[in-house]
Design an enzyme around this catalytic site. Structure first.
Site, PDB file in Angstrom:
ATOM      1  N   CYS A   1       0.830  -1.204   0.000  1.00  0.00           N
ATOM      2  CA  CYS A   1       0.000   0.000   0.000  1.00  0.00           C
ATOM      3  C   CYS A   1       0.870   1.262   0.000  1.00  0.00           C
ATOM      4  O   CYS A   1       1.485   1.585  -1.010  1.00  0.00           O
ATOM      5  CB  CYS A   1      -0.982  -0.040   1.162  1.00  0.00           C
TER       6      CYS A   1
ATOM      7  N   HIS B   1      -3.790  -5.207   0.621  1.00  0.00           N
ATOM      8  CA  HIS B   1      -3.257  -5.694   1.903  1.00  0.00           C
ATOM      9  C   HIS B   1      -3.368  -7.220   1.971  1.00  0.00           C
ATOM     10  O   HIS B   1      -4.443  -7.757   2.254  1.00  0.00           O
ATOM     11  CB  HIS B   1      -4.017  -5.072   3.071  1.00  0.00           C
TER      12      HIS B   1
ATOM     13  N   GLU C   1      -2.221  -9.114   4.211  1.00  0.00           N
ATOM     14  CA  GLU C   1      -2.216  -9.582   5.597  1.00  0.00           C
ATOM     15  C   GLU C   1      -3.609  -9.706   6.193  1.00  0.00           C
ATOM     16  O   GLU C   1      -3.789 -10.372   7.215  1.00  0.00           O
ATOM     17  CB  GLU C   1      -1.357  -8.658   6.470  1.00  0.00           C
TER      18      GLU C   1
ATOM     19  N   SER D   1       0.762 -13.197  38.280  1.00  0.00           N
ATOM     20  CA  SER D   1      -0.610 -12.682  38.353  1.00  0.00           C
ATOM     21  C   SER D   1      -1.635 -13.798  38.213  1.00  0.00           C
ATOM     22  O   SER D   1      -2.814 -13.587  38.451  1.00  0.00           O
ATOM     23  CB  SER D   1      -0.836 -11.667  37.231  1.00  0.00           C
TER      24      SER D   1
ATOM     25  N   GLY E   1      -2.111 -15.018  35.304  1.00  0.00           N
ATOM     26  CA  GLY E   1      -2.453 -14.912  33.896  1.00  0.00           C
ATOM     27  C   GLY E   1      -1.482 -15.651  33.000  1.00  0.00           C
ATOM     28  O   GLY E   1      -0.508 -16.261  33.455  1.00  0.00           O
ATOM     29  N   VAL E   2      -1.740 -15.582  31.696  1.00  0.00           N
ATOM     30  CA  VAL E   2      -0.975 -16.343  30.712  1.00  0.00           C
ATOM     31  C   VAL E   2       0.484 -15.891  30.672  1.00  0.00           C
ATOM     32  O   VAL E   2       1.404 -16.714  30.764  1.00  0.00           O
ATOM     33  CB  VAL E   2      -1.603 -16.193  29.309  1.00  0.00           C
ATOM     34  N   ASP E   3       0.709 -14.586  30.529  1.00  0.00           N
ATOM     35  CA  ASP E   3       2.059 -14.096  30.267  1.00  0.00           C
ATOM     36  C   ASP E   3       3.013 -14.386  31.431  1.00  0.00           C
ATOM     37  O   ASP E   3       4.107 -14.917  31.231  1.00  0.00           O
ATOM     38  CB  ASP E   3       2.039 -12.589  29.976  1.00  0.00           C
ATOM     39  N   SER E   4       2.602 -14.021  32.633  1.00  0.00           N
ATOM     40  CA  SER E   4       3.509 -14.224  33.767  1.00  0.00           C
ATOM     41  C   SER E   4       3.716 -15.711  34.047  1.00  0.00           C
ATOM     42  O   SER E   4       4.808 -16.131  34.444  1.00  0.00           O
ATOM     43  CB  SER E   4       2.994 -13.511  35.023  1.00  0.00           C
ATOM     44  N   SER E   5       2.687 -16.527  33.803  1.00  0.00           N
ATOM     45  CA  SER E   5       2.810 -17.969  34.046  1.00  0.00           C
ATOM     46  C   SER E   5       3.784 -18.620  33.078  1.00  0.00           C
ATOM     47  O   SER E   5       4.641 -19.426  33.467  1.00  0.00           O
ATOM     48  CB  SER E   5       1.439 -18.649  33.931  1.00  0.00           C
TER      49      SER E   5
END
Length: 508
Positions: free
Chosen positions: A78, A166, A168, A220, A222-226
């Site tokens: 683009c 685009h 994507e 926490s 949650g996903v990220d910290s785990s």
């Protein structure tokens, strides 16, 4: 290195390009167009993103492609395509009509590698107000639509391409084929960036980086910290110390449930009940940002105190993921603050620790795949995102233990019903909000004047945009009935049907 470099001109779709490249199991990085890495040897090809700007505007993004053009494969998307055409002597003019939405390729030069396996009539997604009206002499058209004569081009003698659509976005039905042609066939990348390879490489790098040092991490649930905790645990074992703080604003029974869920994962977890400190810090506060800052400061104080009970800690681990990194170095600099985030702000400076961020190259869905590769339990991996300040920003107005208890009961009924109805994993994030109003109701033969709660559920990929979830009416009726019958103090339930933008996912 086997990677693609994406230069960002501020397009809303830039992260989507990266996600599509990574779906090909090829690593890629996004950098602002004006912060091109000095060492390009790690990258086998470069993609120029779209942009909200026009190449005809004074002050439009203008990258220095001296070390890229003609040296490495280059694909302009683009705005990127328009820039390549205009900067080489072609013409870009305002379209007679804004070219936005679905279109179909009426001509495809299948002899060209980039579009070799695209179909005539293939649906593509256009999103531009300018169009390329004249190509430089050594540029050849490789794709067209009825309204866009130059939908794609190649430069003779170079592996330099431009496409006006685009690839994507989902609406470009063969976009993934085009990107594969570019990334694998033209750039020569190998599809070797997998969750398993990420785990192996990251664990080894963490061992080399951290050696025998002690690391502290705020969990926490949650996903990220785990996932960050499990990666670090695989690398350094007992030298990882995890601290889980109960701020009194968690979901019902969450403190005990989260601690229990980590018990059989081998992690060294310290649970701290600091709810009284948080309630004291929140007394009398009603303004959303003031509440966030109070929660953030108290979290830092509690975490810092607990961390200092562990001797000789050298590192602070954080669950930062790639969208956070991109945001901090965006084209226009860090975004205007919509909401402050308390999880990590200020901790490294106060604690005088070095920071390690094992997930800072991953998008959220990639974090989940890496977690699954390491055997992290599905109930952790598929948990909805939950705001760092917790229910403190889902209670509009001042915070009291009584209000928290009411909202915890409402939230538990809502989330449990989502799970029991098979809807939980079809929703990206859900929660209940306690409103600062009361409404008239009738229970039995008595008039009531009690609280109102709003239910919120959205679908999203990464939280940057979100649409409200079309939950079945029967489900909403059942949940509303249960809440009003079982939670004393609530007599009305409403459902939020706002999308992001213009609304945000959370109310505060």
């Amino acid at each position: 290195m086997n990677a693609i470099l994406i230069l960002d001109f501020g397009s809303q779709y830039t992260q989507l390009i990266a996600r599509r490249v990574r779906e090909l199991n090829v690593y890629c990085e996004i950098h602002p167009f004006n912060k091109i890495p000095a060492n390009l040897s790690d990258f086998k090809g470069v993609i120029l993103s779209g942009s909200p700007s026009s190449v005809r505007d004074k002050g439009a993004p203008f990258p220095d492609l001296t070390n890229i053009r003609g040296v490495k494969p280059l694909l302009g998307v683009c705005y990127g395509a328009q820039f390549l055409a205009q900067n080489s002597g072609g013409s870009v003019e305002a379209s007679a009509t804004r070219e936005y939405g679905r279109a179909n390729l009426g001509f495809v030069n299948n002899a060209d590698k980039l579009v070799s396996n695209l179909s005539n009539g293939s649906q593509v997604w256009m999103s531009h107000g300018d169009t390329i009206t004249n190509l430089p002499e050594n540029f050849k058209v490789i794709a067209s639509t009825a309204d866009v004569p130059v939908a794609g081009f190649k430069v003779d003698g170079e592996t330099t391409y431009g496409i006006q659509f685009h690839p994507e976005v989902y609406h470009s039905t063969e976009g993934s084929k085009l990107l594969r042609n570019y990334v694998i066939d033209i750039c020569g990348c190998e599809a070797d960036w997998t969750p398993a390879s990420f785990v192996e490489t990251t664990v080894e790098n963490l061992r080399q980086q951290l050696k025998n040092d002690k690391v502290v991490l705020g969990l926490s649930g949650g996903v990220d910290s785990s996932v960050a905790a499990v990666l670090l645990h695989q690398a350094i074992g007992k030298n990882l110390y995890c601290i889980f703080v109960d701020n009194g604003l968690l979901r019902k029974n969450e403190f005990q449930d989260v601690l229990e869920s980590y018990r059989d994962m081998g992690l060294n977890v310290i649970g701290v009940d600091a709810s009284a400190q948080f309630y004291k810090a929140l007394e009398g506060l009603t303004e959303p940002e003031a509440k966030r800052k109070a929660i953030g400061k108290t979290f830092i104080d509690v975490f810092n105190e607990e961390a200092h009970k562990i001797q000789d800690v050298k590192w602070l681990a954080q669950g930062t993921i790639y969208p956070d990194v991109i945001e901090s170095v965006s084209v226009k600099g860090p975004s205007a603050t919509i909401k402050s985030h308390h999880n990590v702000g200020g901790l490294p400076d106060i604690m005088k620790l070095k920071v390690v961020e094992p997930l800072n190259a991953l998008f959220k869905d990639e974090v989940r795949r890496v977690g699954a590769e390491m055997g992290v339990k599905p109930e952790i991996l598929h948990r909805h995102p939950f705001p760092g300040p917790g229910l403190g920003i889902r209670i509009l107005g001042d915070i009291t233990p009584e209000k928290v208890q009411i909202l915890q009961e409402v939230d538990a009924i809502y989330i449990n019903n989502l799970k029991n109805s098979g809807l939980y994993e079809k929703v990206w994030q859900a929660g209940a909000i306690l409103l600062p109003i009361q409404s008239v109701g009738v229970m039995g033969d008595e008039r009531t004047y009690e609280r109102v709660v709003a239910l919120r559920a959205v679908g999203s990929t990464d939280g940057m945009t979100a649409d409200w979830s079309h939950l079945p009416y029967e489900f909403l009726a059942k949940v509303s009935n249960e809440i009003i019958n079982r939670v004393k103090g609530v007599n009305r339930v409403v459902y939020d049907i706002s999308s992001k933008p213009p609304a945000t996912i959370e109310w505060e």
